[in-house]
Structure formats: structure tokens, C-alpha cells
Design a protein around this motif. Structure first.
Motif, short mmCIF file in Angstrom:
data_model
loop_
_atom_site.label_atom_id
_atom_site.label_comp_id
_atom_site.label_asym_id
_atom_site.label_seq_id
_atom_site.Cartn_x
_atom_site.Cartn_y
_atom_site.Cartn_z
N PRO A 127 -71.04 -63.14 -1.37
CA PRO A 127 -70.18 -61.96 -1.48
C PRO A 127 -68.78 -62.19 -0.93
O PRO A 127 -67.79 -61.76 -1.49
CB PRO A 127 -70.94 -60.90 -0.68
CG PRO A 127 -72.37 -61.29 -0.86
CD PRO A 127 -72.36 -62.80 -0.83
N LEU A 166 -70.07 -53.02 -9.02
CA LEU A 166 -70.47 -53.45 -7.68
C LEU A 166 -70.57 -54.98 -7.61
O LEU A 166 -70.22 -55.58 -6.59
CB LEU A 166 -71.81 -52.81 -7.31
CG LEU A 166 -71.75 -51.28 -7.11
CD1 LEU A 166 -73.15 -50.73 -6.87
CD2 LEU A 166 -70.81 -50.91 -5.97
N LEU A 171 -70.58 -57.40 -4.05
CA LEU A 171 -71.84 -57.05 -3.42
C LEU A 171 -72.96 -57.96 -3.92
O LEU A 171 -73.00 -58.32 -5.10
CB LEU A 171 -72.20 -55.59 -3.69
CG LEU A 171 -71.64 -54.56 -2.69
CD1 LEU A 171 -70.12 -54.51 -2.80
CD2 LEU A 171 -72.24 -53.19 -2.95
N GLU A 175 -77.40 -55.73 -1.54
CA GLU A 175 -76.45 -54.67 -1.21
C GLU A 175 -76.36 -53.65 -2.32
O GLU A 175 -76.25 -52.44 -2.08
CB GLU A 175 -75.08 -55.28 -0.92
CG GLU A 175 -75.02 -56.07 0.37
CD GLU A 175 -73.73 -56.83 0.54
OE1 GLU A 175 -73.28 -56.98 1.69
OE2 GLU A 175 -73.16 -57.30 -0.47
N ILE A 176 -76.40 -54.11 -3.58
CA ILE A 176 -76.37 -53.19 -4.71
C ILE A 176 -77.61 -52.32 -4.70
O ILE A 176 -77.55 -51.10 -4.93
CB ILE A 176 -76.26 -53.96 -6.04
CG1 ILE A 176 -74.92 -54.68 -6.12
CG2 ILE A 176 -76.42 -53.01 -7.23
CD1 ILE A 176 -74.79 -55.62 -7.31
N ARG A 179 -77.21 -49.74 -2.05
CA ARG A 179 -76.19 -48.75 -2.41
C ARG A 179 -76.71 -47.75 -3.45
O ARG A 179 -76.41 -46.55 -3.37
CB ARG A 179 -74.95 -49.47 -2.95
CG ARG A 179 -73.83 -48.57 -3.46
CD ARG A 179 -73.00 -48.03 -2.33
NE ARG A 179 -72.26 -49.09 -1.65
CZ ARG A 179 -71.03 -49.49 -2.01
NH1 ARG A 179 -70.42 -48.94 -3.05
NH2 ARG A 179 -70.43 -50.44 -1.32
#
Length: 220
Positions: A127, A166, A171, A175-176, A179
């Protein structure tokens, strides 16, 4: 699966160090060494390695042009070797078709994981590096715009567009998932569909596509 690797670097000591290291790793075999871009292209054609570890700053034909030729002429996948994670040459390598970055001081475990990941069709961009990639592209001349890009992007579902933005913001899958309150498996499924619809090879190309067509804003 044993992954075959071609080393391309103009420094003999660097090639020796990588060869010695790779030869200690299960499932990886070094099939050749190249001291410049022309040698890399020739060896890639003859040995058909799964992965090419490509330095960019080499005399004569550099790693950028070699990457462009190797990815156009063979099924080998290229990982850029760079000293700094924001090396301009490395970004040019991504544009030429490379699958990601490896720093020359990479730790062995990460090197092994990266080689196996690339050989299996994935891209290697953390990332942090992805964010750096987008920021750097914001300061250099873009590629010519693809007139069909907006049409292809419109084919994505609202959720796929959300996931795409994203990805473009750097990301990771985890992390996606966090989220959007999804599982990582669901995120991977979305990414597979996104890449197919946009006719992109991997998330490296997705990041470049997003910047070139101003598709990042809603994810920032």
C-alpha cells in the motif's frame, strides 16, 4: 511448483548475492544471469523464466526497454529491482509492463513470497508503494488517454467502482474488506471481475488506469 528466475543486474556481486540467496529457497531455481538489457531479453526468450528480477539502471539497453520487450514477447513476469522505493526508473518499469517493485535490500522471506506471488499471477505492490506510485504519477506526463476507458468503467457495478477506487488509493485487500465490511474472499472476487471488465492485468495497471482517467477522487 518450482519457480524459475532470471537475474538481470549489471553488478556481478549483486547477481551473485541474489543467486546465492535464491538457491537456498525451496521452490525457486535460478536459470540465468544477465549483465544488461539485451542479455536479459535474449535469455528470457531462450529460457522462458517464470520471473525476471530486473535492475533498471544498466548500460546499453536498460531495464525499462528490456522489460517492455520481455513482457511483449514472452509470458515471463518482471519484478523491478530498485535501490529506492520511489525511483523514477522503477515507475517507468511499471508502465513498461512490470508487475511491481522489489527493493535491493529486501529481506529473504519477503523476496521469496514476492517471487512466488508474481509467478502465480499477482502483482507486488505494498500500500505504501502504491500511494507513492499515484503521487509520483501526479507529477509526470500521463499516458495518452484511452477513449474507451469511461465506457469500460461504467460497466462496473457501484460496489466494484467503490472497490476500484480503494485499490487506486493504495488500500490492501484486508483494508478494503475492513472499510466495506466484506470478507477478503469477497474483495478478491470483486477485484478479479474489475480487472476483467477493465481489461487490466493486475492491480498495478489498475492504479495507473485510475490516475490516467481521474478515477481516484471518491476514495481519498
Amino acid at each position: 511448483m518450482t519457480v524459475s528466475v532470471l537475474l538481470a543486474d549489471d553488478q556481478a556481486l549483486v547477481r551473485m548475492a541474489f543467486r546465492t540467496l535464491l538457491n537456498t529457497m525451496p521452490g525457486i531455481t535460478v536459470v540465468g544471469e544477465a549483465a544488461n538489457g539485451d542479455q536479459a531479453v535474449d535469455l528470457a526468450r531462450r529460457t522462458r523464466p517464470d520471473v525476471v528480477l530486473m535492475d533498471v539502471r544498466m548500460p546499453g539497453t536498460d531495464g525499462i526497454e528490456a522489460t517492455r520487450r520481455i513482457t511483449a514477447e514472452t509470458a515471463s513476469r518482471v519484478l523491478i529491482l530498485t535501490t529506492f522505493d520511489l525511483d523514477d526508473y522503477a515507475f517507468d518499469g511499471l508502465r513498461a509492463g512490470a508487475c511491481g517493485f522489489l527493493l535491493k535490500d529486501v529481506v529473504p522471506a519477503v523476496l521469496s513470497e514476492a517471487i512466488h506471488a508474481v509467478a502465480s499471477g499477482e502483482a507486488v505492490l505494498t500500500p505504501r508503494i502504491t500511494r507513492g506510485l499515484v503521487d509520483r504519477f501526479a507529477r509526470i506526463a500521463p499516458w495518452p488517454r484511452d477513449q474507451q476507458a469511461s465506457t469500460r468503467f461504467a460497466q462496473l457495478t457501484p460496489r466494484e467502482q467503490e472497490v476500484f477506487r480503494l485499490i487506486a488509493s493504495g488500500l490492501s485487500n484486508a483494508e478494503i474488506a475492513d472499510r466495506l465490511f466484506l470478507t477478503e474472499a469477497t474483495v478478491k472476487t470483486h477485484i478479479t471481475r474489475i480487472l476483467a471488465k477493465l481489461q487490466l492485468r493486475d492491480r498495478v495497471q489498475a492504479v495507473i488506469f485510475a490516475y490516467e482517467h481521474q478515477l481516484r477522487g471518491q476514495a481519498d
